[in-house]
Design an enzyme around this catalytic site. Structure first.
Site, short mmCIF file in Angstrom:
data_model
loop_
_atom_site.label_atom_id
_atom_site.label_comp_id
_atom_site.label_asym_id
_atom_site.label_seq_id
_atom_site.Cartn_x
_atom_site.Cartn_y
_atom_site.Cartn_z
N GLU A 1 0.86 -1.10 -0.05
CA GLU A 1 0.14 -0.01 -0.13
C GLU A 1 0.95 1.26 0.05
O GLU A 1 0.60 2.16 -0.61
CB GLU A 1 -0.87 -0.02 1.13
N THR B 1 -5.72 7.13 -5.64
CA THR B 1 -5.97 7.54 -3.97
C THR B 1 -5.04 8.38 -3.42
O THR B 1 -5.31 9.13 -2.52
CB THR B 1 -5.56 5.91 -3.47
N1 HSE Z 1 -8.54 4.88 3.96
C1 HSE Z 1 -8.12 5.07 2.55
C2 HSE Z 1 -8.51 6.37 1.76
C3 HSE Z 1 -8.42 3.80 1.58
O1 HSE Z 1 -9.64 6.68 2.14
O2 HSE Z 1 -7.60 7.04 1.33
C4 HSE Z 1 -8.12 3.83 0.27
O3 HSE Z 1 -8.49 2.72 -0.50
#
Ligand code: HSE
Length: 309
Positions: free
Chosen positions: A130, A183
């Protein structure tokens, strides 16, 4: 055993009010990964299928590859590895695509080498995936993909992961509109500071959602699926967000929000028929403005990754 094929599930992170601390796994979609022992040292990607050539082919730049490399380094193994990754979900979708690959990687290598580590101890290696994918080692996709079920990350340092029981009849609908949100970008637009008022509201909902799942109390689950901190900012990245959310609620969903960092949206329902109806209504709201979408309906996956062959 010289070769193994595994599946790791997609996940819904945040679950409305729990930014970076809540996530759950679904039965499908998910990624498949074949990992083979090789006499040549190092980790190599032989092929990636289903990504339209977009993912890096160098192991150290791929979430599954880096997860396997950091696992091997940790246990002090020089085992050579070849892998073939079948991406079975869209990239940049908010379904935890990078996390599913990373989890498939660590789960497969641990099984292939005779389980030197417990499942929970694989988490830090998947989190490295990640970090590579989006610059932050958040665990709310990798933890539920690895452990199955609904997961709370109570603490990141030290890591403290809690699995919460969910009612059998709780169904998730995920609708993925045919647009992409990165993201990294979706994290960049967030504010660093939160008001006291919003913090209090959010804490009430976090506590309410957990209580609702454990009691179980479907109305409480629904009332608690409210995010006053992240959703109002990220909603601008999803065309027709308010209309799609309203369509889900009108069709009987308990609640509806953004899946992870989007653009997928998810809803929870108290039975599978409602969850399917909710999916159709959400898709209709997207298609009203010419946006194609894909819908997935699933119970909460309690198993996490599994060996296929
Ligand atoms: N918690 C993370 C975000 C998850 O919302 O950026 C990303 O998949």
């Amino acid at each position: 055993m010289d070769s193994i094929k595994v599946f790791a599930p997609a996940t819904v992170a945040n679950v409305a009010c729990g930014f970076d601390i809540f996530g759950f796994a679904v039965d499908s979609p998910g990624d498949e990964l074949i990992v083979r022992k090789s006499s040549q040292p190092g980790v190599r990607i032989k092929a990636i299928v289903g990504d339209e050539g977009r993912l890096p082919r160098q192991a150290e730049r791929n979430t599954a590859g880096i997860a396997i490399q950091s696992f091997l380094q940790h246990i002090g193994s020089e085992q050579g590895i070849e892998m073939i990754l079948h991406k079975k979900m869209p990239l940049g979708s908010g379904l935890g695509s990078s996390a599913a690959s990373a989890v498939a990687g660590v789960f497969a290598i641990n099984e292939l080498l005779g389980r030197p580590l417990k499942k929970i101890d694989l988490l830090p290696f998947a989190m490295e995936g990640e970090r590579l994918a989006c610059g932050s080692a958040h665990a709310d996709n990798v933890a539920p993909s690895l452990m199955g079920g609904f997961v709370v990350i109570r603490s990141y340092n030290p890591l403290d992961i809690i699995t919460i029981d969910t009612p059998n009849q709780l169904y998730a609908t995920i609708v993925h509109p045919d647009i992409e949100v990165n993201t990294k970008d979706a994290r960049f637009i967030l504010k660093n500071e939160v008001s006291m008022k919003n913090t209090i509201t959010q804490m009430g909902n976090v506590a309410g959602l957990i209580a609702g799942l454990m009691k179980p109390d479907y109305d409480l689950i629904g009332r608690s699926m409210v995010d006053v901190i992240i959703e109002p900012i990220r909603a601008i990245l999803i065309p027709e967000f308010n209309q799609v959310k309203q369509a889900a609620l009108d069709a009987g969903a308990l609640g509806c929000s953004i899946s992870g960092s989007g653009p997928s949206m998810f809803a929870l329902s108290g039975d599978p028929d409602t969850a399917r109806r909710v999916g159709k209504s959400m898709q209709a709201a997207f298609s009203a403005v010419g946006i194609a979408s894909e819908a997935y309906v699933s119970g909460i996956n309690q198993e996490g990754p599994r060996v296929i062959e």
